[in-house]
Write an enzyme that holds these catalytic residues in place. Structure first.
Site, PDB file in Angstrom:
ATOM      1  N   ARG A  80       0.830  -1.209   0.000  1.00  0.00           N
ATOM      2  CA  ARG A  80       0.000   0.000   0.000  1.00  0.00           C
ATOM      3  C   ARG A  80       0.861   1.254   0.000  1.00  0.00           C
ATOM      4  O   ARG A  80       0.529   2.256  -0.635  1.00  0.00           O
ATOM      5  CB  ARG A  80      -0.947  -0.034   1.206  1.00  0.00           C
ATOM      6  CG  ARG A  80      -2.063   0.974   1.101  1.00  0.00           C
ATOM      7  CD  ARG A  80      -3.157   0.716   2.103  1.00  0.00           C
ATOM      8  NE  ARG A  80      -2.692   0.856   3.474  1.00  0.00           N
ATOM      9  CZ  ARG A  80      -3.407   0.502   4.550  1.00  0.00           C
ATOM     10  NH1 ARG A  80      -4.627   0.013   4.392  1.00  0.00           N
ATOM     11  NH2 ARG A  80      -2.930   0.674   5.757  1.00  0.00           N
ATOM     12  N   LYS A 183      -2.852   6.367   1.356  1.00  0.00           N
ATOM     13  CA  LYS A 183      -2.734   6.753   2.765  1.00  0.00           C
ATOM     14  C   LYS A 183      -1.807   7.973   2.833  1.00  0.00           C
ATOM     15  O   LYS A 183      -0.640   7.872   3.225  1.00  0.00           O
ATOM     16  CB  LYS A 183      -2.213   5.575   3.592  1.00  0.00           C
ATOM     17  CG  LYS A 183      -2.533   5.719   5.068  1.00  0.00           C
ATOM     18  CD  LYS A 183      -2.460   4.378   5.759  1.00  0.00           C
ATOM     19  CE  LYS A 183      -2.508   4.492   7.263  1.00  0.00           C
ATOM     20  NZ  LYS A 183      -3.782   4.968   7.802  1.00  0.00           N
ATOM     21  N   GLU A 219     -16.507   5.643   4.320  1.00  0.00           N
ATOM     22  CA  GLU A 219     -15.880   4.977   5.474  1.00  0.00           C
ATOM     23  C   GLU A 219     -16.100   5.748   6.758  1.00  0.00           C
ATOM     24  O   GLU A 219     -16.724   6.804   6.763  1.00  0.00           O
ATOM     25  CB  GLU A 219     -14.406   4.646   5.203  1.00  0.00           C
ATOM     26  CG  GLU A 219     -13.537   5.778   4.773  1.00  0.00           C
ATOM     27  CD  GLU A 219     -12.125   5.316   4.419  1.00  0.00           C
ATOM     28  OE1 GLU A 219     -11.636   4.314   4.955  1.00  0.00           O
ATOM     29  OE2 GLU A 219     -11.489   5.996   3.589  1.00  0.00           O
TER      30      GLU A 219
HETATM   31  N1  PLP Z   1      -9.514   3.915   6.393  1.00  0.00           N
HETATM   32  C1  PLP Z   1      -8.675   4.920   6.717  1.00  0.00           C
HETATM   33  C2  PLP Z   1      -8.964   6.266   6.198  1.00  0.00           C
HETATM   34  C3  PLP Z   1      -7.553   4.649   7.529  1.00  0.00           C
HETATM   35  O1  PLP Z   1      -6.723   5.629   7.878  1.00  0.00           O
HETATM   36  C4  PLP Z   1      -7.322   3.348   7.974  1.00  0.00           C
HETATM   37  C5  PLP Z   1      -6.144   3.038   8.777  1.00  0.00           C
HETATM   38  O2  PLP Z   1      -5.129   2.647   8.302  1.00  0.00           O
HETATM   39  C6  PLP Z   1      -8.227   2.337   7.604  1.00  0.00           C
HETATM   40  C7  PLP Z   1      -9.316   2.661   6.825  1.00  0.00           C
HETATM   41  C8  PLP Z   1      -8.013   0.932   8.041  1.00  0.00           C
HETATM   42  O3  PLP Z   1      -7.008   0.330   7.291  1.00  0.00           O
HETATM   43  P1  PLP Z   1      -6.137  -0.863   7.877  1.00  0.00           P
HETATM   44  O4  PLP Z   1      -7.071  -1.906   8.250  1.00  0.00           O
HETATM   45  O5  PLP Z   1      -5.255  -1.257   6.770  1.00  0.00           O
HETATM   46  O6  PLP Z   1      -5.417  -0.294   9.046  1.00  0.00           O
HETATM   47  C1  COI Z   2      -4.536   2.866  11.453  1.00  0.00           C
HETATM   48  O1  COI Z   2      -5.583   2.288  11.653  1.00  0.00           O
HETATM   49  O2  COI Z   2      -3.448   2.297  11.465  1.00  0.00           O
HETATM   50  C2  COI Z   2      -4.462   4.288  11.194  1.00  0.00           C
HETATM   51  O3  COI Z   2      -3.497   4.691  10.650  1.00  0.00           O
HETATM   52  C3  COI Z   2      -5.578   5.096  11.613  1.00  0.00           C
HETATM   53  C4  COI Z   2      -5.259   6.475  12.103  1.00  0.00           C
HETATM   54  C5  COI Z   2      -4.644   6.561  13.434  1.00  0.00           C
HETATM   55  C6  COI Z   2      -4.700   7.371  11.074  1.00  0.00           C
END
Ligand code: PLP
Ligand code: COI
Length: 339
Positions: A80, A183, A219
């Site tokens: 990612r 991200k 989301e």
């Molecule tokens: N959506 C957003 C905007 C996020 O910042 C995150 C965190 O990383 C997620 C979803 C969840 O992603 P992940 O499960 O890869 O941490």
């Molecule tokens: C995560 O879930 O790892 C995130 O980065 C969420 C947030 C703290 C930006």
């Protein structure tokens, strides 16, 4: 660390001993360096500061009952970050370099990995930004990659206690052809007004709708959304949300538990048909949602009326967290042991 109260850690920053860094200059990355400073020396014209040319990742290390430290699906975070780097035209960090940095920073800060069963974990934050100077809007020629760690407690207070969410129609986080799938810091800057509006109104976070039509769920603040009904796990498909690694994993876990799964557009009205809903992400893990309020439409959607998380949500939560901390065998091949 005898002076850390692991059980009451917030999701916040706590100083650890070391971080690791590398600089990209003249077309190549420097050898990974270890630093004990929490600060960076940054050029006043760095593109990361002015134009948001930056990306970050978030993953966790989990201490098992067996005393082994486990990383969950780091390869997906590496992938990612490559996508995010391409999305805002930065130098790429290879999966190999990403891995080396993760393993090194964890090994150097082993004593900060919270004990098994404490409810806390070691949050790992890789960061990549344009550190070269430009005044015109264009990609920098220098980049910096840093990975730091910090022990954290649950993102949403009280762990798996259901939270209330507010639908935001006043502000968008990301446009359909924008950077929502990456991200990158700009998305989080764009989300602040909505998050603060939700906090001020007494909600844990905000639910973003699709920016174009305001018809579909995007989301939940920094986490993906899911709903469960008729033994089916449903999660939004959208061009403007982050592809959550937790969500991808929950889809596979749900299937392994005999549930059906659907990744498709989820309309706001459909909220009224779910038996259970939740937010999922690395930081959030799974936060069951008790109530979703849509103030402009004068609508309230309620789940977990008894104040408890739903049974299906808890099944998913238990399976996911058991794999992460090694209580259950890693049948999906998601775990890397940090030696
Ligand atoms: N959506 C957003 C905007 C996020 O910042 C995150 C965190 O990383 C997620 C979803 C969840 O992603 P992940 O499960 O890869 O941490
Ligand atoms: C995560 O879930 O790892 C995130 O980065 C969420 C947030 C703290 C930006």
């Amino acid at each position: 660390m005898e002076n850390i109260d692991w059980g009451s850690l917030p999701f916040g920053y706590l100083k650890t001993d070391f971080n690791v860094r590398s600089v990209y200059k003249n077309g190549k990355w420097s050898k990974l360096e270890v630093s004990s400073s929490e600060y960076i020396d940054i050029h006043i014209a760095a593109t990361g500061l002015h134009y948001g040319q930056e990306a970050f990742e978030g993953l966790k290390a989990y201490m098992g009952k067996d005393g082994k430290i486990r990383l969950f699906r780091w390869e997906e975070n590496a992938k990612r970050m490559l996508g995010s780097a391409e999305g805002v035209k930065m130098a790429q960090v290879s999966a190999e370099m990403f891995r080396e940095a993760l393993l090194k920073v964890i090994q150097l800060n082993k004593k900060f990995v919270p004990p098994y069963g404490s409810g806390a974990t070691l949050y790992i934050r890789p960061l990549l930004y344009g550190s070269g100077a430009e005044v015109g809007v264009k990609p920098a020629s220098e980049y910096t990659f840093i990975v730091f760690v910090t022990p954290v407690g649950p993102y949403f207070k009280d762990g798996v206690k259901p939270v209330n969410m507010m639908i935001c129609r006043d502000f968008d986080r990301a446009a359909p052809l924008g950077t929502g799938i990456y991200k990158v810091g700009g998305n989080y800057a764009a989300s602040m007004r909505a998050i603060m509006a939700a906090h001020t109104a007494g909600y844990s976070n905000t639910i973003f709708l699709d920016a174009k039509e305001k018809k579909y769920i995007d989301e939940c603040g920094p986490a993906n959304f899911f709903g469960i009904k008729n033994n089916t796990y449903v999660t939004p498909k959208s061009e403007s949300i982050l592809n959550s690694i937790t969500n991808m994993s929950l889809i596979e876990i749900a299937q392994s538990l005999g549930m059906k799964t659907e990744r498709r557009q989820v309309s706001v009205e459909e909220l009224g048909t779910f038996e259970e809903t939740g937010a999922c992400g690395t930081a959030a893990v799974i936060s069951p949602i008790a109530k979703i309020v849509d103030p402009e439409k004068n609508k309230i959607y309620e789940y977990c009326k008894d104040g408890k998380p739903g049974a299906e949500t808890m099944k998913l939560y238990k399976k996911l967290t058991a794999i992460q901390c090694g209580d259950e065998p890693d049948t999906f091949g998601w775990i890397t042991i940090v030696e």
